[in-house]
Scaffold this motif. Structure first.
Motif, PDB file in Angstrom:
ATOM      1  N   ALA A 255      -3.232  14.694  -2.519  1.00  0.00           N
ATOM      2  CA  ALA A 255      -3.049  13.386  -1.844  1.00  0.00           C
ATOM      3  C   ALA A 255      -3.038  13.254  -0.530  1.00  0.00           C
ATOM      4  O   ALA A 255      -3.330  12.574   0.423  1.00  0.00           O
ATOM      5  N   LEU A 256      -2.165  13.999   0.194  1.00  0.00           N
ATOM      6  CA  LEU A 256      -1.592  14.309   1.552  1.00  0.00           C
ATOM      7  C   LEU A 256      -2.756  15.020   2.416  1.00  0.00           C
ATOM      8  O   LEU A 256      -2.901  14.711   3.620  1.00  0.00           O
ATOM      9  N   ALA A 257      -3.299  15.891   1.653  1.00  0.00           N
ATOM     10  CA  ALA A 257      -4.565  16.469   2.467  1.00  0.00           C
ATOM     11  C   ALA A 257      -5.839  15.742   2.514  1.00  0.00           C
ATOM     12  O   ALA A 257      -6.498  15.702   3.722  1.00  0.00           O
ATOM     13  N   ALA A 258      -6.044  14.772   1.525  1.00  0.00           N
ATOM     14  CA  ALA A 258      -7.180  14.031   1.552  1.00  0.00           C
ATOM     15  C   ALA A 258      -6.953  12.680   1.032  1.00  0.00           C
ATOM     16  O   ALA A 258      -7.301  12.421  -0.220  1.00  0.00           O
TER      17      ALA A 258
ATOM     18  N   VAL B 204      -8.002  10.010  -2.971  1.00  0.00           N
ATOM     19  CA  VAL B 204      -7.090   9.635  -4.136  1.00  0.00           C
ATOM     20  C   VAL B 204      -6.653   8.092  -4.035  1.00  0.00           C
ATOM     21  O   VAL B 204      -6.201   7.650  -3.222  1.00  0.00           O
ATOM     22  N   ARG B 205      -7.338   7.551  -5.243  1.00  0.00           N
ATOM     23  CA  ARG B 205      -6.992   6.005  -5.315  1.00  0.00           C
ATOM     24  C   ARG B 205      -5.530   5.688  -5.718  1.00  0.00           C
ATOM     25  O   ARG B 205      -4.940   5.184  -5.515  1.00  0.00           O
ATOM     26  N   ARG B 206      -5.102   6.280  -6.980  1.00  0.00           N
ATOM     27  CA  ARG B 206      -3.853   6.218  -7.551  1.00  0.00           C
ATOM     28  C   ARG B 206      -3.546   7.880  -7.872  1.00  0.00           C
ATOM     29  O   ARG B 206      -4.124   8.556  -8.293  1.00  0.00           O
TER      30      ARG B 206
ATOM     31  N   ILE C  49      -0.381   5.437  -1.092  1.00  0.00           N
ATOM     32  CA  ILE C  49      -1.204   5.675  -2.454  1.00  0.00           C
ATOM     33  C   ILE C  49      -0.148   5.123  -3.613  1.00  0.00           C
ATOM     34  O   ILE C  49       0.949   5.688  -3.472  1.00  0.00           O
ATOM     35  N   PRO C  50      -0.597   4.429  -4.389  1.00  0.00           N
ATOM     36  CA  PRO C  50       0.321   4.021  -5.374  1.00  0.00           C
ATOM     37  C   PRO C  50       0.566   5.075  -6.434  1.00  0.00           C
ATOM     38  O   PRO C  50      -0.165   5.954  -6.623  1.00  0.00           O
TER      39      PRO C  50
ATOM     40  N   PRO D 165      -4.436  -4.558 -11.822  1.00  0.00           N
ATOM     41  CA  PRO D 165      -5.098  -4.761 -10.733  1.00  0.00           C
ATOM     42  C   PRO D 165      -4.550  -5.242  -9.573  1.00  0.00           C
ATOM     43  O   PRO D 165      -5.213  -5.604  -8.690  1.00  0.00           O
ATOM     44  N   SER D 166      -3.369  -5.218  -9.580  1.00  0.00           N
ATOM     45  CA  SER D 166      -2.571  -5.479  -8.290  1.00  0.00           C
ATOM     46  C   SER D 166      -2.734  -4.563  -7.128  1.00  0.00           C
ATOM     47  O   SER D 166      -2.257  -4.936  -5.944  1.00  0.00           O
ATOM     48  N   GLU D 167      -3.237  -3.465  -7.579  1.00  0.00           N
ATOM     49  CA  GLU D 167      -3.132  -2.406  -6.517  1.00  0.00           C
ATOM     50  C   GLU D 167      -4.401  -1.468  -6.727  1.00  0.00           C
ATOM     51  O   GLU D 167      -4.868  -1.371  -7.900  1.00  0.00           O
ATOM     52  N   GLY D 168      -4.839  -0.834  -5.572  1.00  0.00           N
ATOM     53  CA  GLY D 168      -6.016   0.010  -5.650  1.00  0.00           C
ATOM     54  C   GLY D 168      -7.254  -0.977  -5.881  1.00  0.00           C
ATOM     55  O   GLY D 168      -7.477  -1.985  -6.107  1.00  0.00           O
TER      56      GLY D 168
END
Length: 289
Positions: free
Chosen positions: A114-117, A121-123, A227-228, A286-289
């Protein structure tokens, strides 16, 4: 139900990842990163296979694990190399952006991914793992844990065991600690019987040359990424203490947590329905992402 293939992800050294996929045509892929690391992905197929009707489930074996490339030099087994493999796997599979679930050691690799790319990453789901380091005194006074883990300690101290045989024996001995509910233990032992264990990552670990998987200042960096994040944890986890959940939420205000009751480290085995419902609720919000 699962389509299986070998996917090239590196030319130097040559590495192919064994990948099982289910629900290939579904939207919103879910990349699942197993733990161990000298295990394969198979112990996570259930209950995740139940999502295949509306999600593309992608379950790779990390390099050196399961049916992926083995026999590499010890220095080729690093968290950084495993992370790069996974980014290239997404490229090879034509997946621009995925939900990512990392389980146990895989939860640490998932954070690195998640931190590299972050654009890939959606969640992010950190399952039976932690963002914060585990303090040395985290389990002090938990006598039942000491009793349940005694057999595993004896396996690691046995000089007659090595390689994949040691990994398998340790996993079997640790089963009463990893699964909280006694009635779930027989089914878990059946699952372990199908795992293709290896000993590739164990060699650099025993030699003291395996780099640590944790990134510096991970909580701040994950918070800044936006990122959530879901922390999915068993209440009675004897590997990563549930007590780290609340401090993590304080450091990452946007993160969520779902603590599964009457569940140990293998929370998806102890309480598959509750575990899967918590995962799906987070991924489908649906509130995120």
């Amino acid at each position: 139900m699962f389509a299986e293939s070998l996917v090239p992800v590196s030319d130097d050294p040559v590495v192919e990842l064994f990948v099982a996929q289910s629900g290939y045509c579904a939207e919103r892929p879910l990349l699942v990163i197993h733990g161990g690391p000298d295990w394969d992905h198979s112990y996570l197929r259930e209950p995740l296979a139940r999502l295949a009707g509306h999600r593309r489930i992608v379950l790779p074996d990390l390099r050196g694990c399961g049916r992926s490339t083995r026999g590499l030099a010890d220095g080729a087994y690093t968290p950084g190399a495993a992370t790069t493999d996974l980014v290239r796997l997404l490229d090879a599979l034509g997946i621009e952006r995925a939900d990512v679930l990392g389980f146990s050691y895989g939860g640490l690799i998932a954070q690195r991914l998640a931190l590299a790319a972050p654009e890939r990453v959606r969640r992010l789901v950190v399952a039976s793992s932690s963002v914060l380091p585990v303090p040395e005194d985290a389990f002090d006074g938990w006598h039942e844990r000491t009793e349940r883990m005694a057999a595993e300690a004896g396996v690691w101290a046995d000089p007659s065991l090595s390689g994949a045989g040691l990994t398998r024996a340790a996993a079997l001995a640790a089963a009463p600690a990893n699964v909280w509910r006694p009635d779930a233990l027989p089914g878990y032992l059946d699952v372990l019987a199908g795992v293709r264990f290896s000993g590739e990552w164990m060699r650099p670990w025993q030699a003291g040359t395996l780099p640590g998987p944790r990134l510096p200042d991970a909580p701040r960096r994950l918070a800044d990424s936006g990122i959530p994040l879901l922390l999915l944890h068993g209440r009675q986890d004897m590997t990563f203490p549930v007590g780290l959940v609340e401090p993590t939420l304080e450091l990452i205000p946007g993160a969520r947590a779902s603590v599964v009751e009457e569940a140990g480290h293998m929370a998806h085995i102890d309480q598959p329905r509750a575990w899967l419902e918590a995962l799906e609720a987070f991924l489908s919000d649906p509130s995120e992402g």
